[in-house]
Design a protein around this motif. Sequence first.
Motif, PDB file in Angstrom:
ATOM      1  N   SER A   1      40.526  19.784  27.635  1.00 32.25           N
ATOM      2  CA  SER A   1      40.163  19.339  26.745  1.00 32.25           C
ATOM      3  C   SER A   1      40.317  17.559  26.608  1.00 32.25           C
ATOM      4  O   SER A   1      41.304  17.311  27.518  1.00 32.25           O
ATOM      5  CB  SER A   1      40.865  19.693  25.393  1.00 32.25           C
ATOM      6  N   ASP A   2      39.369  16.709  26.251  1.00 27.46           N
ATOM      7  CA  ASP A   2      39.613  15.551  26.126  1.00 27.46           C
ATOM      8  C   ASP A   2      40.928  15.177  25.537  1.00 27.46           C
ATOM      9  O   ASP A   2      41.178  15.611  24.674  1.00 27.46           O
ATOM     10  CB  ASP A   2      38.624  14.670  25.430  1.00 27.46           C
TER      11      ASP A   2
ATOM     12  N   THR B   1      39.390  10.103  21.978  1.00 26.87           N
ATOM     13  CA  THR B   1      38.260   9.901  21.583  1.00 26.87           C
ATOM     14  C   THR B   1      37.545   8.736  22.236  1.00 26.87           C
ATOM     15  O   THR B   1      38.148   7.687  22.169  1.00 26.87           O
ATOM     16  CB  THR B   1      38.000   9.972  20.137  1.00 26.87           C
TER      17      THR B   1
ATOM     18  N   ALA C   1      34.236   6.173  21.565  1.00 29.29           N
ATOM     19  CA  ALA C   1      32.920   5.760  20.593  1.00 29.29           C
ATOM     20  C   ALA C   1      32.712   4.350  20.912  1.00 29.29           C
ATOM     21  O   ALA C   1      33.339   3.512  21.340  1.00 29.29           O
ATOM     22  CB  ALA C   1      33.313   6.120  19.178  1.00 29.29           C
TER      23      ALA C   1
ATOM     24  N   THR D   1      40.509   5.877  21.817  1.00 26.76           N
ATOM     25  CA  THR D   1      41.727   6.071  21.093  1.00 26.76           C
ATOM     26  C   THR D   1      42.407   7.430  21.816  1.00 26.76           C
ATOM     27  O   THR D   1      41.553   8.463  21.971  1.00 26.76           O
ATOM     28  CB  THR D   1      41.485   6.529  19.595  1.00 26.76           C
TER      29      THR D   1
ATOM     30  N   THR E   1      45.656  10.158  22.409  1.00 27.20           N
ATOM     31  CA  THR E   1      46.224  11.354  21.917  1.00 27.20           C
ATOM     32  C   THR E   1      47.649  11.064  22.117  1.00 27.20           C
ATOM     33  O   THR E   1      48.174  10.895  23.079  1.00 27.20           O
ATOM     34  CB  THR E   1      45.899  12.761  22.512  1.00 27.20           C
TER      35      THR E   1
ATOM     36  N   SER F   1      46.927   9.453  28.095  1.00 28.74           N
ATOM     37  CA  SER F   1      45.435   9.308  27.778  1.00 28.74           C
ATOM     38  C   SER F   1      44.830   8.293  28.575  1.00 28.74           C
ATOM     39  O   SER F   1      45.265   7.036  28.431  1.00 28.74           O
ATOM     40  CB  SER F   1      45.267   9.388  26.354  1.00 28.74           C
TER      41      SER F   1
ATOM     42  N   TYR G   1      44.342   2.631  19.868  1.00 30.04           N
ATOM     43  CA  TYR G   1      42.970   2.323  20.610  1.00 30.04           C
ATOM     44  C   TYR G   1      43.086   1.082  21.525  1.00 30.04           C
ATOM     45  O   TYR G   1      44.014   0.317  21.511  1.00 30.04           O
ATOM     46  CB  TYR G   1      42.031   2.008  19.552  1.00 30.04           C
TER      47      TYR G   1
END
Length: 167
Positions: free
Chosen positions: A36-37, A40, A42, A51, A53, A58, A139
Amino acid sequence: SGENPKKNNNVQLLANGGPSFSATTGWAVSQDTGGSDDGTLAISSGALQFTGTSGTWSGVRTTFTGAANTAYMVEVDVDIEDHGWNFRGHTANSQHGTNLFSSSISNDGVHRVVFTSANTNGSFSGTFYIWFNNQYDEYIKINSVKVTEVATLIDFIPQSASSSTWR
């Protein structure tokens, strides 16, 4: 005759380095052991926003094709939340690898790294990975990333009264 023999070293080597991102094409998010990533990715007001986790390392990365025995400059323009971010280059798809370069980003703005594809382990060519990572739920906004080949150190002489204007 009449041609400039100097190679144009200011060619962007990333397919999607911004500015004014409209897609996340060419970028990937790190994944946990389950596939799983780890965050995120975007588009936010023309910037690429990742951003992470909380509680895990990450990262987000892009790639370019590099040649052996060649010097490169990576120039990034970023905005970060609270904590710093690692800014790394590697020849393998590992957010913790640093065999090309390792730096840190602790403030908003433009950051530059110059590295060579040759080190004590030999000279590398092929896919080079550029990673941004940290271990917080916050982020990094990537406004732009530019990778260019550097022929000589003369390329670092400022070309105006402003040291932010480079050859």
